[in-house]
Design a protein around this motif. Structure first.
Motif: not given
Length: 64
Positions: A21-37
C-alpha cells in the motif's frame, strides 16, 4: 525509501500488505511505466484533452 516496521506477533503477510500500500501511494511504478518509452508533448496534450472531453461528456450525461 519505504520503511515498514513489523510489530510483534504480526504476520509477514500483514506487513507485506502495508508495504504494498505504501509503495502504491508513492506512484513509483506509474512513473517507471510512463518512462518506458518517449511520448511527444503534442501527443500528451492531445490525449489529456481527449480524456477531459470524455470525462466532461460522462459528467453531463450523468446529471441529466
Amino acid at each position: 525509501m519505504i520503511v515498514v516496521n513489523v510489530k510483534e506477533n504480526e504476520s509477514i503477510d500483514r506487513a507485506l500488505k502495508r508495504f504494498k500500500k505504501k509503495f502504491e501511494r508513492t506512484k513509483v511504478l506509474r512513473q517507471i511505466r510512463g518512462r518506458a518509452y518517449y511520448t511527444k508533448p503534442s501527443v500528451v496534450t492531445r490525449t489529456s484533452k481527449l480524456k477531459a472531453a470524455y470525462k466532461q461528456k460522462l459528467y453531463a450525461e450523468q446529471n441529466f
